[in-house]
Design an enzyme around this catalytic site. Structure first.
Site, PDB file in Angstrom:
ATOM      1  N   SER A 142       0.788  -1.240   0.000  1.00  0.00           N
ATOM      2  CA  SER A 142       0.000   0.000   0.000  1.00  0.00           C
ATOM      3  C   SER A 142       0.817   1.286   0.000  1.00  0.00           C
ATOM      4  O   SER A 142       0.245   2.362  -0.170  1.00  0.00           O
ATOM      5  CB  SER A 142      -0.954   0.022   1.197  1.00  0.00           C
ATOM      6  N   LYS A 145       0.378   3.850  -2.745  1.00  0.00           N
ATOM      7  CA  LYS A 145      -0.645   4.897  -2.725  1.00  0.00           C
ATOM      8  C   LYS A 145      -0.024   6.294  -2.664  1.00  0.00           C
ATOM      9  O   LYS A 145      -0.662   7.285  -3.060  1.00  0.00           O
ATOM     10  CB  LYS A 145      -1.599   4.685  -1.545  1.00  0.00           C
ATOM     11  N   SER A 322      -5.943   3.844   4.157  1.00  0.00           N
ATOM     12  CA  SER A 322      -5.462   2.903   3.148  1.00  0.00           C
ATOM     13  C   SER A 322      -6.638   2.395   2.317  1.00  0.00           C
ATOM     14  O   SER A 322      -6.854   1.192   2.172  1.00  0.00           O
ATOM     15  CB  SER A 322      -4.708   1.734   3.786  1.00  0.00           C
TER      16      SER A 322
END
Length: 484
Positions: A142, A145, A322
């Site tokens: 993640s 991102k 997230s």
């Protein structure tokens, strides 16, 4: 499952004071109560930080009563006085030595897996203070991102809003609900995460327009053709993400949740249209038949429009929680702004191209998705710190939500329980977490003991278990926060 919770160009040294002030505002002004009371998103600027910064005077210090003018904080002259080419160079050399001594043994922790890379950079000067394998492309989970956020902000700007509209249809008595890809769109009467696109408001405005035209009965179609390619993420059906369509309400969630894993609908576009039909009926407009997919006529003037949360707020929500659904939406919005198809493949090309315009080295990188759920994603620790440094650059204010959206250690989002309590990083560390099976990462910013804002990234692979790996990453981040 991602996140189980559920070459650079130098910035002139004369701007260092701005970043020190920003470091203090970002790292020190937040508390659990302030964040909870203010709410996490306010059009790209966290209220708690804004209010704290606005309350500071040039003199600094604190007023404890007695009617006297607050005196300057004793540490302020020392911090600001140290800024200058000679002092900065000497301090950087000292910091590099200290970080090497502190991080080297921690990075050797077997709990972090067989491959570990690291990058620590002074956000004010861009000087590398520590690195180990910083150019090696790794699966980031993640933390990708951060790249998705930077690309979207560079392509569209922080104030951009995504439209969901209702237009007359091609058939007599038909209206069309047209999706624009708004990930904040909600069918709930009370928005779950602040202002954003509202099917409730859209239905009210549509009903008003129809009644004004003498129309009390319509058929409803919906148009989600803005996005192309596969709607399902390559990982398949997964509670961490809904099918990616241009028309989705409440991220396809069947319950009242607004974040975290939950079983999603398999038909988000149809569900959004059916919810809209019910809202029209509540407002006195009869909807005949079932909503059906149809293309809106070109050039049709909208009967009503609802706008998403500004892009800055979407970025902050995505990073704090997230949020994979927002991430995939922002990647497709970047594709649309770049003239690419709004698909996984088009978004990959667009994100890479936008990041290249920011001057970061994307060699070896791949952005197979926007969320980090895809193991085919590849970025380096150096790329992530490069993007964080650019987000801190006073000359790039449009990228600032990349920093303000990062969770705060011990307080918010996916860092609420990490580096909390008495940790030297609590409240001073902001970072994006990343977790896939065998993959653990952490990238963000931290205020060091001298008041500098440092950007860091730690990427690891083949870890034996997530809990020990996360503790190892937290120790690394705390060491950056505690090393003078």
């Amino acid at each position: 499952m991602c996140d189980r919770e559920r070459g650079w160009s130098e910035v002139p040294l004369v701007k260092t004071w701005q970043l020190i002030a920003g470091s203090a505002a970002v790292g020190l002004a937040l508390s659990g109560a302030a964040v909870a009371a203010a709410g996490p998103w306010d059009s790209g600027q966290r209220k708690a930080e804004r209010d704290a910064v606005a309350s500071w005077g040039r003199a600094g210090g604190a007023d404890h009563g007695g009617g006297s003018v607050p005196q300057a904080a004793p540490s302020a002259p020392g911090v600001l006085g140290a800024i200058g080419p000679g002092a900065a160079h000497g301090r950087a050399a000292s910091a590099s030595e200290g970080l090497a001594a502190a991080l080297g043994p921690l990075l050797a922790d077997r709990a972090l897996g067989t491959v570990r890379t690291a990058s620590v950079v002074d956000a004010a000067t861009g000087q590398v203070l520590y690195e180990s394998g910083a150019r090696e492309a790794m699966t980031p989970a993640s933390t990708v991102k951060i790249a998705t956020a930077a690309a979207a902000l560079a392509a569209l700007g922080p104030e951009h809003r995504i439209r969901t509209t209702v237009t007359p249809g091609a058939a007599p008595g038909q209206i069309v609900l047209v999706g624009g890809g708004d990930p904040s769109l909600t069918a709930r009467k009370k928005a779950p995460a602040g202002p954003g696109g509202s099917l409730v408001a859209l239905a009210a405005d549509t009903a008003r327009a129809l009644k004004a035209a003498g129309t009390a009965s319509v058929s409803l179609a919906y148009d989600d053709s803005l996005y192309s390619g596969a709607a399902r993420h390559p990982i398949g059906v997964n509670p961490n993400i809904a099918p990616v369509t241009a028309l989705t309400a409440d991220e396809g969630r069947p319950d009242e949740s607004s974040s975290g894993p939950v079983e999603r609908t398999g038909d988000p576009s149809g569900d959004a249209a059916r919810a809209f039909a019910a809202l029209l009926a509540e407002r006195g407009i009869e909807v005949t038949g079932e909503p059906a997919r149809a293309k809106a006529p070109g050039g049709a003037r909208p009967l009503a429009t609802t706008l998403s949360t500004p892009l800055a707020g979407l970025v902050e929500r995505m990073l704090t929680n997230s949020d994979n659904d927002i991430a995939e939406s922002l990647a497709r919005q970047t594709a649309l702004a770049s003239g690419q198809p709004a698909s996984f493949e088009g978004a990959e090309k667009a994100v890479a191209a936008r990041l290249a315009t920011l001057g970061v080295d994307t060699a070896g990188s791949r952005f197979a998705d926007g969320s980090g759920l895809n193991r085919a994603d590849k970025v380096s620790a150096g790329l992530l710190t490069g993007l964080l440094v650019r987000a801190a650059d006073p000359q790039r204010p449009e990228l600032r939500p990349v920093l303000t959206g990062l969770p705060v250690a011990g307080f918010t989002g996916t860092l609420r329980t990490r580096n909390a309590g008495t940790s030297p990083a609590a409240g001073l560390l902001r970072a994006k977490t990343g977790t896939l099976t065998g993959v653990n990462s952490l990238a963000g910013t931290v205020v060091d003991p001298s008041g500098r804002l440092l950007a860091f990234a730690f990427l690891t692979a083949n870890s034996p278990g997530p809990e020990a790996a996360e503790k190892g990453l937290d120790k690394l981040a705390a060491a950056v926060a505690a090393t003078p």
